[in-house]
Design a protein around this motif. Structure first.
Motif, PDB file in Angstrom:
ATOM      1  N   ASP A  55      40.092  37.449  43.985  1.00  0.00           N
ATOM      2  CA  ASP A  55      40.818  38.097  44.741  1.00  0.00           C
ATOM      3  C   ASP A  55      42.441  38.372  44.083  1.00  0.00           C
ATOM      4  N   HIS A  58      42.352  41.235  41.734  1.00  0.00           N
ATOM      5  CA  HIS A  58      42.720  42.542  42.558  1.00  0.00           C
ATOM      6  C   HIS A  58      43.889  42.778  43.148  1.00  0.00           C
ATOM      7  N   LYS A  62      46.507  46.241  42.397  1.00  0.00           N
ATOM      8  CA  LYS A  62      46.863  46.857  43.309  1.00  0.00           C
ATOM      9  C   LYS A  62      48.506  46.965  43.266  1.00  0.00           C
ATOM     10  N   ARG A  83      42.135  49.152  38.447  1.00  0.00           N
ATOM     11  CA  ARG A  83      41.147  48.441  39.222  1.00  0.00           C
ATOM     12  C   ARG A  83      40.828  47.083  38.475  1.00  0.00           C
ATOM     13  N   GLY A  84      40.142  46.430  39.011  1.00  0.00           N
ATOM     14  CA  GLY A  84      39.894  45.018  38.427  1.00  0.00           C
ATOM     15  C   GLY A  84      38.485  44.793  38.467  1.00  0.00           C
ATOM     16  N   SER A  97      33.031  48.919  38.015  1.00  0.00           N
ATOM     17  CA  SER A  97      34.425  49.268  38.105  1.00  0.00           C
ATOM     18  C   SER A  97      34.762  50.482  37.099  1.00  0.00           C
TER      19      SER A  97
END
Length: 186
Positions: A55, A58, A62, A83-84, A97
């Motif tokens: 997490d 990501h 962001k 993006r990850g 992705s």
């Protein structure tokens, strides 16, 4: 937010798009960064059984995207999507992705950043190989083909050096962590 990461931690990054080199073709035109091109950036880590670690990547993506979009530099005035992806163990994988950057985000140029602290085998061999495999699949799916009706419009997917290969930034981060710890903040 992941438990270990706060907004102030994530916004401490000072990376800018100006560190990504532009490339020119034989005619001198810029194929990598143009005013109308949407840039996709893919941060790639190892992947973990620990969901909070996954997490965190990501979340960083962001925050980095927000930071780029809020800057008033020529590079950030164009559209950017960050993006990850995870090399293994966790989802989404690199192929998924990249496909998302191409289909949903409509990226016309992509820079993949191995999110590793040292240029070990994963960052220098495994991730680039996985990206090449993904590019082959995406090419067969027609997602990397010509855009705007000519070959110069082909989607470029490039791989940067590992995150930890930028010594000045790493030393600055280490210095900040030492200071924060000495001041009881870290």
């Amino acid at each position: 937010l992941p438990e270990e990461c706060t907004d102030s931690d994530a916004t401490a990054s000072t990376n800018t798009l100006s560190t990504i080199p532009s490339e020119t073709n034989n005619s001198g035109s810029n194929n990598f960064r143009t005013k109308t091109q949407k840039l996709g950036i893919l941060l790639i880590d190892h992947g973990s059984k620990r969901q909070a670690s996954n997490d965190n990547l990501h979340f960083i993506a962001k925050v980095y995207e927000s930071k780029l979009l809020s800057k008033s530099t020529p590079a950030s005035k164009k559209q950017v999507a960050v993006r990850g992806a995870h090399m293994e163990i966790a989802t989404p994988p690199i192929l998924t992705s990249l496909r998302t950057l191409l289909v949903e985000d409509q990226a016309e140029s992509i820079v993949c950043v191995p999110y590793f602290l040292s240029p070990g085998r994963h960052a220098t061999e495994d991730v680039p190989n996985l990206i090449e495999e993904a590019k082959s699949v995406l090419e067969k799916e027609g997602l990397l083909g010509e855009r705007n009706g000519n070959d110069e419009g082909r989607v470029q997917v490039r791989v940067s050096n590992a995150l930890g290969s930028h010594l000045e930034s790493m030393m600055s981060a280490v210095d900040d962590l030492v200071e924060w710890t000495l001041n009881g903040e870290g």
